[in-house]
Design an enzyme around this catalytic site. Structure first.
Site, mmCIF file in Angstrom:
data_model
loop_
_atom_site.group_PDB
_atom_site.id
_atom_site.type_symbol
_atom_site.label_atom_id
_atom_site.label_comp_id
_atom_site.label_asym_id
_atom_site.label_seq_id
_atom_site.Cartn_x
_atom_site.Cartn_y
_atom_site.Cartn_z
ATOM 1 N N GLY A 240 0.825 -1.201 0.000
ATOM 2 C CA GLY A 240 0.000 0.000 0.000
ATOM 3 C C GLY A 240 0.859 1.251 0.000
ATOM 4 O O GLY A 240 2.001 1.247 -0.452
ATOM 5 N N SER A 241 0.305 2.315 0.532
ATOM 6 C CA SER A 241 0.981 3.604 0.517
ATOM 7 C C SER A 241 2.081 3.678 1.563
ATOM 8 O O SER A 241 2.138 2.870 2.498
ATOM 9 C CB SER A 241 -0.036 4.717 0.785
ATOM 10 O OG SER A 241 -0.502 4.633 2.133
ATOM 11 N N GLY A 245 2.093 2.077 5.266
ATOM 12 C CA GLY A 245 3.184 1.228 5.716
ATOM 13 C C GLY A 245 3.760 1.686 7.040
ATOM 14 O O GLY A 245 4.089 0.870 7.910
ATOM 15 N N GLU A 262 5.618 -3.441 1.051
ATOM 16 C CA GLU A 262 5.817 -3.066 -0.358
ATOM 17 C C GLU A 262 4.992 -1.808 -0.571
ATOM 18 O O GLU A 262 3.764 -1.855 -0.644
ATOM 19 C CB GLU A 262 5.369 -4.215 -1.281
ATOM 20 C CG GLU A 262 5.925 -4.100 -2.700
ATOM 21 C CD GLU A 262 5.059 -3.279 -3.615
ATOM 22 O OE1 GLU A 262 5.323 -2.052 -3.719
ATOM 23 O OE2 GLU A 262 4.139 -3.836 -4.210
ATOM 24 N N CYS A 297 1.964 0.580 -8.484
ATOM 25 C CA CYS A 297 3.140 1.059 -7.753
ATOM 26 C C CYS A 297 4.384 1.085 -8.630
ATOM 27 O O CYS A 297 5.223 1.976 -8.502
ATOM 28 C CB CYS A 297 3.379 0.206 -6.520
ATOM 29 S SG CYS A 297 3.573 -1.561 -6.845
#
Length: 509
Positions: A240-241, A245, A262, A297
């Site tokens: 995610g963002s 994170g 990630e 991403c």
């Protein structure tokens, strides 16, 4: 699945015909104490399904089910687990046409991408299962006096939290490796896009021993702590963002839980003077920028092109942007869908407007849908030419269908500009000389560097994937990804040494 949703069609006007998903843990379905209402990003007033919303207690129960199943699953050999997962993974593509339609209805992306989303999970199961021999591999450090056996053991319960954009394929980067390593798993799909992911996980889980694989949907505020700050959870895998994170890492710190993160990327493309543009690599670059409406991403987010190649590059991208058709996934003519959420649409619109206001040349393509689709989260794709490098469209991850194109003359300046970011997920170098690609690519700060391509299409899934700097911690996929779901274990066996009369007299200390 044991429910009756297989005949329901997404987007139906009859609430009784909409897909609904339960919680699934401990080998059976459970109803949530509330529900998540899922809407169509192309028409936000349209409800496309409902998912169970777990309570904190239900999330804790899912973790407990995984804990109970762990000893028996961990006791199997890698080969035995591989056989069980091969049989279970056969269910992933069942009813794939309908499953892709459900994913597109809740996510917004075109149906072709949703089909590949499902295929991604199936393919990644196959790759992980292929590492069966690595699971139980033992390295021996010979003695005397001590012979050390180094093995890798399962960690325990793993929580996997996936994002909205490619939720099923991204799940494949962690789930099959976690299971092959001998762990049991609780999956948390994205609350705004939970239907197809929950259904896919349940199809696999039903073919495994009860509690080995579980899935719970719900609001982050209600179930996040139970799935992350939980002494019964050995590892959390989050995609995610950067902000998300950091929150996960902070929560996991309460119990010193292992994490793989990630996170976002502001991927740079470095096009050198000797780069050759072909139909294939330009098609791949186009998809590596604008695929999934830019919401990937590892999509390219910044292009640095040698001034001699600038005009040719713009012409190639323009030729591919001119025929773009914005619309809903249900329209076969659609080539680009909406943003998944309105907040992200507004963020990217603000970045592009800021670039316009600064005097940058912003070229937009396509037409916004009208009629019943006018309320959708649509935005025309764009190229931002020669912007001020300090603009947010350059410095921040836009996560949308726009990209800044900047020029350079000196290679050292190009490398410096690519590396001048807090992110480090993927980059790419474009040159006709392989040795140059190796030399320059090794200097680009990222977890993965492409050559003459960019984006998911040619990502080698045998290699470890993950970022550096604020793009994440840890790696997924490949043998290294497998090891990220195992704990190293050293066993020292004392071997008979020389007789007392022949003892080594080397002093210690």
């Amino acid at each position: 699945m044991t429910d009756t949703t297989t005949s329901r069609s997404p987007g139906s006007t009859d609430p009784q015909d909409l897909p609904t998903t339960p919680l699934y843990y401990g080998g059976r379905e459970h109803q949530g104490e509330a529900t998540l209402t899922v809407v169509n990003p192309a028409k936000p007033s349209e409800v496309v399904g409902q998912a169970a919303a777990a309570s904190r207690e239900q999330a804790l129960a899912a973790v407990a089910s995984a804990q109970e199943a762990f000893p028996a699953w961990a006791a199997l050999s890698g080969t035995e687990r591989g056989e069980a997962l091969t049989a279970a993974a056969a269910a992933i593509m069942e009813g794939s046409e309908q499953e892709a339609a459900i994913l597109s209805s809740e996510n917004g992306k075109v149906v072709g991408e949703s089909t590949f989303d499902l295929m991604g999970l199936a393919q990644r199961f196959e790759l992980a299962i292929g590492l069966a021999e690595e699971v139980d591999a033992v390295e021996t450090l010979p003695g005397p006096p001590t012979e050390v056996r180094i093995s890798h053991q399962p960690m325990g319960v793993v929580t996997i939290i996936v994002p909205f954009n490619w939720p099923i394929a991204i799940l494949g980067a962690s789930l099959p490796y976690a299971l092959m390593a001998g762990n049991t798993v609780v999956v948390k799909p994205p609350p705004s896009c939970p239907l197809a992911t929950t259904r896919a996980v349940q199809r696999v889980a039903e073919r495994l021993p009860a509690g080995v694989l579980n899935v719970v949907t719900g609001e982050d505020a209600e179930i996040g702590e139970a799935l992350v700050s939980n002494e019964g959870v050995a590892k959390v895998c989050f995609t995610g963002s950067v902000g998300g994170g950091k929150k996960i890492m902070s929560m996991a710190a309460q119990t010193l839980t292992n994490v793989t993160l990630e996170l976002g990327g502001n991927d740079g493309v470095l096009i050198l003077e000797d780069a050759e543009f072909t139909e294939q690599n330009m098609d791949l670059l186009f998809m590596g920028i604008f695929g999934t409406t830019g919401q990937v991403c590892m999509n390219a987010k910044r292009i640095y092109v040698h001034s001699s190649k600038r005009d040719e590059l713009i012409a190639e991208l323009t030729r591919r942007l001119d025929p773009v058709t914005l619309g809903p996934a249900t329209d076969p003519a659609t080539t680009m869908g909406p943003f998944h959420q309105k907040a992200q649409l507004e963020f990217v619109q603000a970045l592009v407007q800021e670039a316009k206001d600064s005097g940058a040349d912003v070229r937009e393509f396509g037409e916004l849908p009208g009629g019943e689709w006018a309320e959708g989260h649509f935005m025309r794709p764009s190229l931002v030419l020669d912007p001020d490098p300090a603009l947010r469209v350059v410095t921040e991850e836009q996560f949308g269908p726009t990209i800044p194109i900047l020029t350079f003359e000196d290679l050292e300046d190009g490398i410096r500009m690519v590396n001048d970011t807090q992110y480090g997920l993927c980059n790419s170098v474009w040159t006709s000389d392989e040795q140059t690609a190796i030399e320059v690519g090794s200097r680009l700060q990222a977890g993965y560097v492409f050559h003459n391509t960019h984006g998911p299409a040619l990502l080698d899934q045998r290699a470890p994937f993950g970022g550096i700097k604020q793009s994440g911690i840890g790696r997924e996929m490949g043998t290294i990804g497998l090891r990220n779901f195992q704990e190293p274990h050293a066993l020292g066996l004392l071997k008979a040494g020389p007789s007392s009369g022949e003892a080594d007299s080397t002093p210690v200390g």
